[in-house]
Scaffold this motif. Structure first.
Motif, mmCIF file in Angstrom:
data_model
loop_
_atom_site.group_PDB
_atom_site.id
_atom_site.type_symbol
_atom_site.label_atom_id
_atom_site.label_comp_id
_atom_site.label_asym_id
_atom_site.label_seq_id
_atom_site.Cartn_x
_atom_site.Cartn_y
_atom_site.Cartn_z
ATOM 1 N N GLY A 196 -8.506 -0.688 1.199
ATOM 2 C CA GLY A 196 -7.227 -0.862 2.091
ATOM 3 C C GLY A 196 -7.286 -0.162 3.387
ATOM 4 O O GLY A 196 -7.685 1.187 3.385
ATOM 5 N N ASP A 197 -6.825 -0.782 4.258
ATOM 6 C CA ASP A 197 -7.068 -0.037 5.645
ATOM 7 C C ASP A 197 -5.621 -0.087 6.357
ATOM 8 O O ASP A 197 -5.246 -1.137 6.832
ATOM 9 C CB ASP A 197 -8.104 -0.751 6.588
ATOM 10 C CG ASP A 197 -8.434 0.179 7.658
ATOM 11 O OD1 ASP A 197 -7.592 0.866 7.976
ATOM 12 O OD2 ASP A 197 -9.562 -0.244 8.373
ATOM 13 N N GLY A 198 -4.919 1.094 6.290
ATOM 14 C CA GLY A 198 -3.512 1.159 6.949
ATOM 15 C C GLY A 198 -3.665 0.999 8.141
ATOM 16 O O GLY A 198 -2.843 0.473 8.908
ATOM 17 N N ASP A 284 -3.826 -3.230 2.569
ATOM 18 C CA ASP A 284 -3.619 -2.773 3.997
ATOM 19 C C ASP A 284 -2.269 -2.476 4.224
ATOM 20 O O ASP A 284 -1.900 -1.129 4.516
ATOM 21 C CB ASP A 284 -4.052 -3.755 5.072
ATOM 22 C CG ASP A 284 -5.716 -3.953 4.940
ATOM 23 O OD1 ASP A 284 -6.358 -3.097 4.308
ATOM 24 O OD2 ASP A 284 -6.132 -4.997 5.692
ATOM 25 N N ALA A 285 -1.257 -3.252 3.688
ATOM 26 C CA ALA A 285 -0.003 -3.107 4.054
ATOM 27 C C ALA A 285 0.448 -1.756 3.035
ATOM 28 O O ALA A 285 1.493 -0.696 3.782
ATOM 29 C CB ALA A 285 0.911 -3.982 3.413
ATOM 30 N N TYR A 286 0.202 -1.698 1.878
ATOM 31 C CA TYR A 286 0.305 -0.650 1.096
ATOM 32 C C TYR A 286 -0.124 0.913 1.827
ATOM 33 O O TYR A 286 0.722 1.641 2.117
ATOM 34 C CB TYR A 286 -0.531 -0.460 -0.309
ATOM 35 C CG TYR A 286 0.297 -1.013 -1.311
ATOM 36 C CD1 TYR A 286 1.273 -0.418 -2.169
ATOM 37 C CD2 TYR A 286 -0.273 -2.462 -1.953
ATOM 38 C CE1 TYR A 286 2.023 -1.014 -3.148
ATOM 39 C CE2 TYR A 286 0.371 -2.754 -3.202
ATOM 40 C CZ TYR A 286 1.437 -2.143 -3.730
ATOM 41 O OH TYR A 286 2.096 -2.720 -4.823
ATOM 42 N N LEU A 311 -3.768 3.465 -4.818
ATOM 43 C CA LEU A 311 -4.134 3.544 -3.243
ATOM 44 C C LEU A 311 -3.661 4.870 -2.515
ATOM 45 O O LEU A 311 -3.847 4.984 -1.165
ATOM 46 C CB LEU A 311 -3.445 2.243 -2.553
ATOM 47 C CG LEU A 311 -4.097 0.950 -3.127
ATOM 48 C CD1 LEU A 311 -3.116 -0.097 -2.466
ATOM 49 C CD2 LEU A 311 -5.437 0.701 -2.376
ATOM 50 N N GLY A 312 -3.149 6.152 -3.208
ATOM 51 C CA GLY A 312 -3.067 6.970 -2.643
ATOM 52 C C GLY A 312 -1.667 7.110 -1.646
ATOM 53 O O GLY A 312 -1.599 7.865 -0.513
ATOM 54 N N VAL A 313 -0.633 6.213 -2.027
ATOM 55 C CA VAL A 313 0.563 6.112 -1.134
ATOM 56 C C VAL A 313 1.579 7.168 -1.895
ATOM 57 O O VAL A 313 2.009 6.877 -3.003
ATOM 58 C CB VAL A 313 0.953 4.711 -0.941
ATOM 59 C CG1 VAL A 313 2.188 4.478 0.195
ATOM 60 C CG2 VAL A 313 -0.075 3.931 -0.435
ATOM 61 N N PRO A 314 2.126 7.929 -1.188
ATOM 62 C CA PRO A 314 3.085 8.900 -1.824
ATOM 63 C C PRO A 314 4.436 7.901 -1.971
ATOM 64 O O PRO A 314 4.752 6.995 -1.317
ATOM 65 C CB PRO A 314 3.424 9.860 -0.650
ATOM 66 C CG PRO A 314 2.293 9.869 0.292
ATOM 67 C CD PRO A 314 1.796 8.557 0.110
#
Length: 423
Positions: A196-198, A284-286, A311-314
């Motif tokens: 995933g690519d923010g 990507d959205a995450y 995905l490592g999103v806090p």
């Protein structure tokens, strides 16, 4: 083993049940089992929600019709059920796994009675909290009583229940459900939630790299409590003038939510993105979020929280029902009560603290590892084997129920069920 799965919902209908079924089916197929899934046919398969699993498992689609009070879902047609009964009854199954309580349940119980194949049903949805949103013309007291009675009857139709969380078990026991059960969350396909690519998502949608972004991924339904999150964002914009809230998902509550957030949308603080491709843009959205926010009080497990972890999103979330189970001991999340001021305060503190966000992000994949589908499916396989090859668990457990000093209702004996296609 030969496993028959039956459901009234599956992709392209996007929700947690569809995701759960797919996870079960793919993991079991990889373990070498033969899996057949029977699900409704949808006439509007959009590319954003299409799921291509190749030849991983057999998928049988049955003709269906729309439901006037819930146009997203489908009801399998009675005539197609009659045809399916004939096709499925002549095949040999080790276990029948029912995922939903409507036509799929009828079909599964009928096949079990006809063939002696054991049945297990997953109690995916907290219907008592959901049903009032779909039949709002009925008093809530009536819908709750109906949901509880229906749950008891359906649960006592089958040999065993899979319940995603202990919190949901507690609810069913209050209903008087005595059917043997196993607490077994679905888990996720961790391999599908890598990368995933923010930055790519931000660039594609003209979002500055320095802009604070909150993300939620959810079906847009009243019970998901997204209106609460919009109120939180409204409270936060005075502290973070360039804050953006990304909402990914679709659902029947979308018009109300867009109206509720109209001023924030106009000022550029809220954007609705609809359903995103699960293999690319959703990831990507995450990853574009500085934090993932969630506040649904009715989840039986909360799979999107595990996806955000992987995905490592806090995470900033309430912890109720299934989300309490997922977040218990999680090092990647901040838990808040369902209070706008408190939730906004927790979120603001996280947005102001890059070091803490980095620490929570690093812990996420480690927390998610406990929810891998491979870990969970080993237990599911053992349950299937007990049902198919061992003594029916409900027979053994019935004796222990007799010795319990409890007022709970004991499982009703299984009874013959008429061909549902002839009702």
């Amino acid at each position: 083993m030969k496993i028959l799965m039956l459901s009234d919902v599956y992709f392209p209908r996007v929700n947690g049940v569809s995701t759960s079924i797919r996870t079960f089916a793919l993991a079991l197929a990889r373990m070498g089992h033969g899996v057949t899934l029977v699900a409704p046919e949808y006439e509007d398969r959009g590319p954003a929600v299409a799921v291509d699993d190749g030849d991983a498992f057999e998928l049988i689609r049955l003709p269906s019709r729309t439901i006037f009070f819930d146009p997203e879902d489908r009801l399998i047609r009675r005539r197609s059920m009659r045809t399916a009964l004939g096709r499925l009854a002549v095949r040999s199954w080790d276990v029948i796994h029912i995922h939903t309580p409507f036509r799929a349940h009828q079909l599964g119980v009928w096949l079990s009675q006809a063939s002696g194949t054991p049945t297990v049903e997953t109690y995916h949805t907290y219907f008592e909290e959901y049903v009032g949103h779909y039949v709002p013309w009925l008093p809530s007291a009536i819908t709750r009583v109906v949901a509880r009675r229906l749950s008891r009857r359906l649960c006592h139709d089958v040999d065993h229940l899979i319940v995603p969380s202990q919190q949901m078990v507690d609810v069913l026991e209050r209903y008087g459900v005595g059917t043997p059960h196993t607490v077994l969350p679905t888990g996720i396909e961790l391999d599908e939630f890598q990368g995933g690519d923010g930055a790519r998502f931000r660039s594609r949608h003209d979002i500055s790299a320095s802009r604070p972004v909150l993300v939620t991924v959810s079906r847009l339904a009243v019970e998901k409590n997204i209106g609460f999150l919009i109120d939180v964002v409204r409270r936060l914009v005075s502290q973070f003038p360039d804050l953006l809230f990304v909402i990914a998902g679709e659902g029947p509550d979308a018009p109300r939510l867009k109206k509720l957030a109209a001023d924030l949308v106009e000022r550029g603080h809220v954007r609705f993105f609809g359903n995103l491709d699960r293999r690319h843009e959703l990831l990507d959205a995450y990853r574009a979020g500085d934090a993932f926010v969630f506040a649904s009080p009715t989840e039986t497990q909360g799979l999107v929280l595990i996806e955000a972890m992987a995905l490592g999103v806090p995470i900033v979330s309430t912890a109720v029902m299934g989300t309490a189970m997922v977040l218990d001991g999680a090092r990647c999340a901040v838990v808040s009560e369902e209070d706008v001021e408190a939730f906004a305060s927790h979120t603001a503190a996280l947005l102001r603290d890059p070091a803490r966000r980095e620490a929570l992000s690093a812990a996420g994949p480690q927390d998610a590892a406990a929810w891998s589908s491979e870990t969970v499916m080993t237990r599911a396989q053992a349950l299937y084997e007990r049902l198919a090859y061992g003594e029916r668990p409900w027979l053994a457990e019935a004796a222990s129920h007799l010795n319990e000093a409890s007022s709970r209702t004991r499982p009703a004996p299984r009874r013959a069920v008429a061909d549902p296609a002839r009702r």
